[in-house]
Every structure is written in structure tokens, then in C-alpha cells.
Write an enzyme that holds these catalytic residues in place. Structure first.
Site, PDB file in Angstrom:
ATOM      1  N   LYS A  38     -18.323  29.602  36.215  1.00 43.76           N
ATOM      2  CA  LYS A  38     -17.882  28.245  35.880  1.00 43.76           C
ATOM      3  C   LYS A  38     -16.387  28.329  35.592  1.00 43.76           C
ATOM      4  O   LYS A  38     -15.972  28.725  34.490  1.00 43.76           O
ATOM      5  CB  LYS A  38     -18.641  27.725  34.652  1.00 43.76           C
ATOM      6  CG  LYS A  38     -18.295  26.284  34.260  1.00 43.76           C
ATOM      7  CD  LYS A  38     -18.999  25.282  35.149  1.00 43.76           C
ATOM      8  CE  LYS A  38     -18.765  23.862  34.672  1.00 43.76           C
ATOM      9  NZ  LYS A  38     -19.472  22.865  35.477  1.00 43.76           N
ATOM     10  N   GLY A 173     -30.041  16.144  43.170  1.00 42.33           N
ATOM     11  CA  GLY A 173     -30.109  16.875  41.911  1.00 42.33           C
ATOM     12  C   GLY A 173     -31.157  16.403  40.932  1.00 42.33           C
ATOM     13  O   GLY A 173     -31.563  17.159  40.049  1.00 42.33           O
ATOM     14  N   ASP A 204     -36.357  15.057  38.601  1.00 38.66           N
ATOM     15  CA  ASP A 204     -35.691  14.676  37.366  1.00 38.66           C
ATOM     16  C   ASP A 204     -36.436  15.293  36.187  1.00 38.66           C
ATOM     17  O   ASP A 204     -37.666  15.253  36.119  1.00 38.66           O
ATOM     18  CB  ASP A 204     -35.690  13.150  37.249  1.00 38.66           C
ATOM     19  CG  ASP A 204     -34.806  12.655  36.129  1.00 38.66           C
ATOM     20  OD1 ASP A 204     -33.932  13.417  35.668  1.00 38.66           O
ATOM     21  OD2 ASP A 204     -34.979  11.487  35.727  1.00 38.66           O
TER      22      ASP A 204
END
EC number: 6.3.3.3
Length: 235
Positions: A38, A173, A204
Site C-alpha cells: 500500500k 467489489g 457485499d
């Protein structure tokens, strides 16, 4: 999958971190050594868990992680760094870190912040696209499920192609438990309007699962190209 893959989104809160964790979980399951990078974490205080903590939790701690910069304001990395009085993370910094991780890992996943063209630096302008270019790495685009996603996703893929970058495909996603008409139609329309394959749709709430359950969900909801068993026709 290539040795290094870059994960971007069509915007914020589309599920990049959960998709990143799902890719990592599938790679770990096949015996790969995985590192998740990240480059810049924003909107998180120094003592708070960030995206990499979520990846570690969802993979049962089975991956290596590396964070290069952290800024408390929930803004673009370059803006958040400026407000914090800190040095920004440059695309060169991110590419160098990814290359070092690749020496002793089978897969390196680089997760961006926000969308593809959110800036890490201003002078010269630097984005996640520049990181992907420096690494010659494919880019996986994480998209929303519902209305509006066709335009956002097509623009992201077009920006990749305009820069000579390869888009590995698109993953939804956060697929809703009760998808509306737009979401259902988007399963067919996303690959049609982008020209790249739809490679999965994570449900989800998957980010709340325990590691073993999460790995099983990842296997069933990501396509074979990403190490899973998902096929659009069965969805």
C-alpha cells in the site's frame, strides 16, 4: 497472474481492499508467497488499523505487507501529505518497493488509493498509472455494481489504454444480496463497454467474514484467471 499486479478502483469505497485480500487469499491457497504493498494510506491515524490490517485479517496473517506513507486526512495522497507536512510517496518509491518485494515473493499486489489518476505527487504529477508503467504490471480495476458504473469503469479502462497499460479485467467489489436491474444488466454490459473481461463479483459484506470463509467465497466469486472458479454465466 503476473508476478506483480496493480489494483485500482473506479473511485473510493468500491471494494479495492477486499478484492486485494481475495487475490492474496487465493494465491496463498495455491502455495504462493504473497506481499501486499500500500504505497499511501490516507484517512487513518498512526495508531489506527489501515487497509493492510484488513488484508492481514482476511488472509489469516498469511501475507507480507508494506506501507510507505500514512496521512490522517481522507484526501488524495499528495494533498493529505501536504496537509500533514510530510513528504509524499512518489511513484518511483512505490515501484522500487514493489520490485524489492518481488525478489522473495511469488506475487506482489499493489493497492492504490482512490482511483487510477489520484495524485501521489504534484511536481512532477505522479499517479498509480505511473507505478503500473514503471513495473510494466497489469492493472485490475475494481468497480461498483450499480447504476453509473459503466461510465466510470469505461473511463478508467480507457485511461489505462491511452497510457499503453494493460488492463487485466474488472471485478465488482461489492455485489448486493438483492441486485437491482442495473446491477444485473451490468454483468453483461461491463465487458461489452470496456472491452476487457469481467473477472468476478465479490458479495457485499465479504470483508466481515472469517479468513477460512473468506477464502472460500473468494474461490467461488473470482474467475479462473485470478485463481478462482467463478463464471459469469453461473452468476
Amino acid at each position: 497472474m503476473s508476478r506483480t499486479v496493480v489494483v485500482t478502483g473506479t473511485g473510493t469505497d468500491v471494494g479495492k481492499t477486499v478484492v486485494t485480500a481475495a487475490l492474496a487469499a487465493l494465491a496463498v491457497a495455491r502455495g504462493d508467497r504473497v506481499a501486499v504493498l500500500k504505497p499511501a494510506q490516507t484517512g487513518v491515524a498512526p495508531d489506527e488499523p489501515g487497509d493492510l490490517a484488513e488484508v492481514l485479517r482476511l488472509t489469516g496473517g498469511a501475507v507480507s505487507t508494506c506501507e510507505l506513507g500514512r496521512y490522517p486526512d481522507p484526501l488524495a495522497p499528495v494533498t493529505a501529505a501536504r496537509r500533514a507536512g510530510a513528504d509524499p510517496v512518489t511513484p518511483a518509491d512505490a515501484a522500487d518497493a514493489a520490485q524489492k518485494l518481488a525478489v522473495d515473493h511469488d506475487l506482489v499486489i499493489v493497492e492504490g488509493a482512490g482511483g487510477l489518476l489520484v495524485r501521489f505527487t504534484d511536481d512532477p504529477p505522479g499517479t498509480l498509472a505511473d507505478v503500473a508503467a514503471a513495473l510494466a504490471a497489469p492493472v485490475l480495476v475494481v468497480a461498483a455494481a450499480g447504476l453509473g458504473t459503466l461510465n466510470h469503469t469505461a473511463l478508467t479502462v480507457e485511461a489505462l489504454h491511452a497510457r499503453g497499460l494493460r488492463c487485466a479485467g474488472v471485478v465488482v467489489g461489492a455485489w448486493p444480496a438483492e441486485p437491482d436491474l442495473a446491477a444485473r444488466c451490468n454483468l453483461a454490459d461491463l465487458p461489452a463497454v470496456t472491452g476487457v473481461p469481467l473477472l468476478g463479483a465479490l458479495p457485499d459484506g465479504a470483508g466481515a467474514l472469517a479468513p477460512q470463509d473468506f477464502a472460500e467465497v473468494a474461490r467461488h466469486t473470482l474467475a479462473p484467471a485470478l485463481g478462482g472458479e467463478w463464471h459469469t454465466a453461473r452468476s
